[in-house]
Write a protein that holds these residues in place. Structure first.
Motif, short mmCIF file in Angstrom:
data_model
loop_
_atom_site.label_atom_id
_atom_site.label_comp_id
_atom_site.label_asym_id
_atom_site.label_seq_id
_atom_site.Cartn_x
_atom_site.Cartn_y
_atom_site.Cartn_z
N VAL A 139 0.86 -1.17 0.00
CA VAL A 139 0.00 0.00 0.00
C VAL A 139 0.90 1.23 0.00
O VAL A 139 2.13 1.12 0.06
N PHE A 140 0.31 2.40 -0.06
CA PHE A 140 1.09 3.63 -0.13
C PHE A 140 0.77 4.50 1.08
O PHE A 140 -0.24 4.30 1.77
N ASN A 141 1.64 5.45 1.33
CA ASN A 141 1.44 6.38 2.45
C ASN A 141 0.42 7.45 2.07
O ASN A 141 -0.60 7.62 2.71
N ASN A 142 0.70 8.17 0.99
CA ASN A 142 -0.25 9.13 0.44
C ASN A 142 0.10 9.37 -1.02
O ASN A 142 1.13 8.89 -1.51
N ASP A 143 -0.74 10.12 -1.71
CA ASP A 143 -0.56 10.32 -3.15
C ASP A 143 0.72 11.06 -3.49
O ASP A 143 1.22 10.96 -4.61
N GLU A 144 1.23 11.84 -2.55
CA GLU A 144 2.39 12.67 -2.86
C GLU A 144 3.72 11.98 -2.58
O GLU A 144 4.77 12.52 -2.91
N SER A 145 3.71 10.83 -1.95
CA SER A 145 4.95 10.14 -1.63
C SER A 145 5.02 8.82 -2.38
O SER A 145 4.01 8.30 -2.86
N ASP A 146 6.24 8.29 -2.49
CA ASP A 146 6.38 6.97 -3.10
C ASP A 146 6.87 5.95 -2.08
O ASP A 146 7.55 4.98 -2.43
N ASP A 147 6.51 6.16 -0.82
CA ASP A 147 6.83 5.19 0.23
C ASP A 147 6.24 3.83 -0.14
O ASP A 147 5.12 3.74 -0.65
N LEU A 148 6.99 2.79 0.15
CA LEU A 148 6.47 1.43 0.02
C LEU A 148 6.08 0.94 1.41
O LEU A 148 6.92 0.88 2.32
N ILE A 149 4.82 0.60 1.57
CA ILE A 149 4.32 0.03 2.82
C ILE A 149 4.00 -1.43 2.52
O ILE A 149 3.02 -1.74 1.85
N VAL A 150 4.85 -2.33 2.97
CA VAL A 150 4.74 -3.74 2.60
C VAL A 150 4.22 -4.53 3.79
O VAL A 150 4.86 -4.60 4.84
N ARG A 151 3.03 -5.07 3.62
CA ARG A 151 2.40 -5.91 4.63
C ARG A 151 2.45 -5.27 6.02
O ARG A 151 2.84 -5.90 6.99
N GLY A 152 2.05 -4.01 6.07
CA GLY A 152 1.91 -3.31 7.33
C GLY A 152 3.17 -2.73 7.90
O GLY A 152 3.14 -2.08 8.95
N GLY A 153 4.31 -2.91 7.24
CA GLY A 153 5.58 -2.47 7.79
C GLY A 153 5.86 -1.01 7.54
O GLY A 153 5.42 -0.42 6.55
N SER A 188 20.67 -14.40 2.23
CA SER A 188 21.77 -13.72 1.54
C SER A 188 21.57 -12.21 1.49
O SER A 188 22.51 -11.48 1.20
N TYR A 189 20.38 -11.73 1.78
CA TYR A 189 20.11 -10.30 1.72
C TYR A 189 20.35 -9.65 3.08
O TYR A 189 19.97 -10.20 4.11
N PRO A 190 20.96 -8.46 3.10
CA PRO A 190 21.03 -7.70 4.36
C PRO A 190 19.61 -7.52 4.89
O PRO A 190 18.70 -7.18 4.14
N GLU A 191 19.44 -7.75 6.17
CA GLU A 191 18.09 -7.95 6.67
C GLU A 191 17.27 -6.67 6.80
O GLU A 191 17.76 -5.64 7.23
N ARG A 192 16.01 -6.79 6.40
CA ARG A 192 14.96 -5.81 6.68
C ARG A 192 13.71 -6.59 7.07
O ARG A 192 13.52 -7.74 6.68
N LEU A 193 12.83 -5.93 7.81
CA LEU A 193 11.69 -6.64 8.38
C LEU A 193 10.55 -6.88 7.40
O LEU A 193 9.70 -7.74 7.64
N SER A 194 10.50 -6.12 6.29
CA SER A 194 9.32 -6.22 5.43
C SER A 194 9.60 -6.64 4.00
O SER A 194 8.87 -7.46 3.46
N LEU A 209 -3.12 -3.94 21.69
CA LEU A 209 -2.96 -3.89 20.25
C LEU A 209 -3.93 -2.88 19.64
O LEU A 209 -5.14 -2.91 19.90
N ARG A 210 -3.37 -1.98 18.82
CA ARG A 210 -4.17 -0.96 18.13
C ARG A 210 -3.75 -0.94 16.66
O ARG A 210 -2.64 -1.32 16.32
N PRO A 211 -4.65 -0.47 15.78
CA PRO A 211 -4.28 -0.43 14.36
C PRO A 211 -3.05 0.44 14.12
O PRO A 211 -2.91 1.51 14.72
N GLY A 212 -2.16 -0.01 13.26
CA GLY A 212 -1.04 0.81 12.84
C GLY A 212 -1.48 1.84 11.82
O GLY A 212 -2.63 1.83 11.35
N ASN A 213 -0.59 2.74 11.47
CA ASN A 213 -0.93 3.78 10.49
C ASN A 213 -1.28 3.22 9.12
O ASN A 213 -1.92 3.89 8.32
N PHE A 214 -0.84 2.00 8.84
CA PHE A 214 -1.03 1.43 7.50
C PHE A 214 -1.95 0.22 7.55
O PHE A 214 -1.79 -0.73 6.79
N ASP A 215 -2.91 0.27 8.46
CA ASP A 215 -3.88 -0.82 8.60
C ASP A 215 -5.05 -0.56 7.65
O ASP A 215 -5.89 0.30 7.89
N TYR A 216 -5.08 -1.30 6.56
CA TYR A 216 -6.15 -1.21 5.58
C TYR A 216 -6.77 -2.61 5.44
O TYR A 216 -6.19 -3.49 4.79
#
Length: 835
Positions: A197-211, A262-268, A694-701
């Motif tokens: 999903v995306f953050n908003n129309d003006e950004s190109d943030d990648l929001i992957v599976r809630g991360g 083999s990839y440097p680790e990231r959570l999402s 537990l509460r919804p995160g900012n990217f809970d769709y």
């Protein structure tokens, strides 16, 4: 001309009989690899220059069997001829294909495999004309392919160490450029994929599976890029626009879960960007100008089997508007330089340089009583990554790669509060300009940050036997920090009803620290249908004196030619962005964040026309940064601060979270003209602060649906449409009594993300027209983002200036919280010239 004719006559029918799964296509109907290939053309429904690794079984079924089969598609090689550049997966470690029949004439030549071995001179029979059809039944085993005056280059790069159906989501250069609503930005195209999903129309943030966006890893040709976006803050990998021009991209691969060690680790996620594969026998040039920018690309050969690629891009939005919805407009420039040199038959060196400079001046209109922002921001930054890779072939079944890279990132940010101690400003309501006597606003924040990362990495891959592969590697990093952050006055926290300014901080660390990582990954294929992988990664972080051990497992069972099931488990860890660690003394004790992935899926159907996949996932977060002052606040529900006053908080690694969902995706290619993809995802993303609730995160769709389609009419016309739908954005309501009393936004922290705005819906379209002028091509394109001009909800914000006008307060019925919407209808147009 004869060489060109032979190359076309030989390769084109073979390629398309393979790609189109044995369907009979005349060469004149499949011109994507031809000399007249339009920028956005994609014959046979496939992007020019790419064939998916999942189609390897098709190669085998057509008689193109390898001499030394490997498991799991660990190798790829490229065929270079004139302006063509075709990427194939292969299990063969030192030779490629078997030849075919239908002999008309015979020729001899030496086909050279740079980076693997030399194939001896052999005899190959060629067809009489380029238009002749090749039926798979005519493909005969025996001779090796030999193309006069052509070169076959082996790029020894493993594609994945996981079971083959955990393959990454794939986007080609042509797909991105032709897609509506992307402005040629690969990140915006990736937002179409399931789980994104995306953050908003003006950004190109990648929001992957809630991360959070900080949980994404970006690689360009295997070299890590700490931040690939323009107008980006120190604590994020997101931004407003990508720093790499899509014209220089060959393809992009997105891994959303279950990726190997083999990839440097990231959570999402892992985003692997492969730049344009270089041809070594002809110079290519492109130039483009449009509403979002102007740029160009040149690709040329260098002496002794080398090639060079250079691209540059500069924004133009500031020529059309002074506000893109942020009370300002970004100005940016980026460049990419890539050079390749084959120094011997077993050694290849690649050099890469990616740099960008950007700035934005955010100036809220002090005379607008409906303006919600009081903070002026002056932002300027630059970032650059330079690296070299040396690839060496040890034997026909093993190779290694050394990678040395350095990345630098600098930001200079200054902020002032227009209302603090300046309540009687005189402003021209038509121009929003302040009078000289009242134009001085109170400084509230200053950030001059610079950090660097020098990395040395080694990866080794080997085929142990016909059913077993192994890869191991290590990386060492030197991290450099030079920060000067001052928020001496603190801030009136929107999370507290206390009017006292709090959380004042000043920190200026300047030192270096180290990190190390080691991994091993093995893949075994005990039967023809079953593949399994296992591995792990060990990391150390000197900055916090911590270390992590992360295991990985994966399995795949190919039930039939068209269906299969797979599953993966992995534990991932990454350090909190260093600027958070330096903000307060207690933050020095922050531990690495962890996320445990469980992924399971099924290929419901897969053939040349239709692919349908169902995948479920669960991510469990632990040691997640949370506020120690506000028990309900987690990093997952802190708002994006670009354009707002920056606030640093004391944190602790006591948070937990859970992201889970199920995704249905489909991809269809109807003949040579229509391509479509769609996906529907049901998901929940919940995070807890120190209170454990537990509460919804900012990217809970809870519900997200995407649809995109492209229609290609021959080589001249192309039209694309894109539609996005999602549940409403979660938001936190204001404490209205306290907010009105103090005329500032004060959130109800007991109801963080408890409410939800209206649904999001957006329709984009784009039309392209290609012209040919003396073998040179011109492409004209135009489109609209949010073509229906729908008001999509972004957030509720406070109007602090409204209080000064009695009529304004009365108009809003003493409720100064107003909805803010995302981008309205916005055009995209431009022209590209290829020569």
């Amino acid at each position: 001309m004869r060489d060109l004719y032979i190359t076309y006559a030989f390769f084109a029918p073979l390629l398309f009989s393979t790609v189109c799964r044995g369907q009979n296509y005349a060469f004149d109907k499949c011109t994507a690899f031809g000399e007249s290939m339009p920028r956005r053309a994609s014959s046979c429904g496939w992007a020019p220059g790419s064939i998916e690794s999942s189609d390897w079984n098709t190669f085998l079924s057509h008689g193109l069997s390898p001499i030394m089969p490997l498991v799991n598609n660990h190798y790829s090689f490229s065929i270079y001829r004139q302006r063509q550049n075709v990427n194939f997966p292969t299990n063969n470690s030192h030779q490629a294909w078997k030849a075919f029949g239908s002999p008309i004439e015979e020729s001899k030549a030496a086909a050279q495999f740079r980076g693997f071995a030399l194939v001896p001179e052999t005899s190959t029979k060629l067809p009489a004309s380029a238009g002749q059809l090749f039926n798979p039944s005519n493909i005969l085993p025996g001779n090796h392919i030999a193309v006069p005056s052509s070169t076959v280059e082996v790029n020894a790069q493993q594609t994945t160490g996981a079971p083959k159906d955990l393959t990454p989501l794939h986007a080609s250069r042509a797909d991105i450029l032709s897609s509506a609503g992307t402005y040629g930005d690969f990140s915006r195209y990736l937002q179409l994929f399931p789980g994104v999903v995306f953050n908003n129309d003006e950004s190109d943030d990648l929001i992957v599976r809630g991360g959070n966006p900080i949980e994404n890893l970006y690689l360009v040709d295997g070299i890590e890029i700490p931040n690939i976006n323009h107008i980006s803050t120190e604590s994020s990998t997101g931004g407003l626009v990508s720093m790499i021009d899509t014209s220089a991209i060959q393809n992009v691969e997105l891994r959303t879960g279950g990726y190997d060690s083999s990839y440097p680790e990231r959570l999402s996620s892992v985003v692997s960007i492969n730049t344009k594969q270089l041809t070594a026998d002809r110079t290519q040039r492109e130039a483009e100008i449009g509403i979002v920018g102007a740029g160009g690309l040149i690709e040329t050969a260098s002496p002794r089997r080398g090639s060079l690629l250079f691209s540059a891009h500069r924004s133009l939005l500031n020529l059309f508007t002074d506000d893109i919805g942020l009370n300002g407009v970004p100005v940016y420039t980026n460049t990419l330089l890539k050079a390749e040199q084959s120094v011997s038959n077993t050694d290849k060196i690649t050099l890469l340089s990616l740099s960008g400079v950007d700035s934005i001046n955010i100036q809220p209109c002090a005379g607008d009583i409906a303006e919600t922002n009081t903070i002026q921001t002056q932002y300027a930054g630059w970032r650059s990554t330079n690296g070299a890779r040396w690839q060496h072939l040890y034997s026909a079944s093993s190779f290694g790669t050394f990678t040395l890279s350095d990345s630098e990132q600098h930001q200079n940010i200054h902020q002032q509060d227009q209302l603090l101690n300046n309540k009687q400003q005189k402003v021209n309501v038509y121009t929003c300009k302040q009078s000289p006597a009242s134009s001085v606003s109170t400084p509230v924040y200053q950030e001059v940050t610079g950090d660097g990362q020098t990395s040395l990495k080694y990866d080794f891959f080997a085929q142990l036997n016909a059913r077993t592969n192994l890869k191991i590697g290590a990386v060492a990093r030197l991290m450099r920090f030079d920060y000067n952050v001052a928020q001496a006055l603190g801030a009136q926290s929107p999370l507290s009803a206390d009017p006292t300014r709090s959380d004042s901080t000043v920190f200026a660390p300047r030192f270096s620290s180290g990190e190390t990582g080691f991994y091993a990954e093995g893949v075994i294929q005990p039967t023809k249908q079953l593949t399994a992988s296992a591995g792990g990664r060990i990391q150390t972080f000197a900055l916090t004196g911590s270390s992590t051990i992360s295991p990985r497992l994966g399995i795949n069972y190919q039930a039939s030619r068209h269906t299969g099931i797979y599953a993966a488990f992995g534990d991932y860890a990454q350090l909190v962005p260093p600027i958070y660690i330096f903000a307060f003394p207690q933050n020095r004790f922050l531990r690495p964040m962890h996320a445990r992935h469980i992924v399971a899926g099924i290929d419901l159907w897969r053939n040349q026309w239709l692919k349908i996949k169902l995948e479920a996932y669960r991510k469990d977060y632990r040691s997640y940064p949370v506020s120690t002052e506000y028990p309900s606040l987690s990093l997952a529900n802190m708002v994006d601060t670009l354009g707002q006053e920056f606030i640093w908080l004391p944190l602790a690694s006591r948070g937990t979270g859970r992201a889970e969902g199920i995704e249905l995706s489909a991809e269809s290619r109807l003949g040579n003209h229509i391509y479509g993809q769609m996906n529907v995802a049901c998901a929940r993303d919940m995070f807890a602060g120190v209170d454990g609730v537990l509460r919804p995160g900012n990217f809970d769709y809870p519900l997200v649906a995407n649809f995109a389609a492209t229609y290609r009419s021959g080589e001249h016309y192309e039209a694309s449409v894109r539609y996005e739908y999602s549940s409403g954005r979660p938001y936190t309501p204001f404490l209205m009594t306290e907010s009105l009393a103090q005329n500032r936004p004060i959130y109800d922290t007991n109801k963080i993300n408890a409410l939800r705005g209206p649904m999001y819906s957006r329709l984009d379209f784009q039309i392209d027209r290609a012209f040919t002028l003396r073998r040179r091509q011109i492409v004209v394109y135009a489109g609209l983002e949010n073509a229906t001009d729908r008001k999509n909800f972004l957030a509720y914000e406070w109007m602090p200036r409204c209080e000064a006008a009695a009529s304004c307060v009365k108009h809003y019925d003493y409720n100064l919280a107003t909805p803010v919407y995302q981008i309205s209808r916005f055009p995209n147009f431009g022209i590209q010239y290829m020569f």
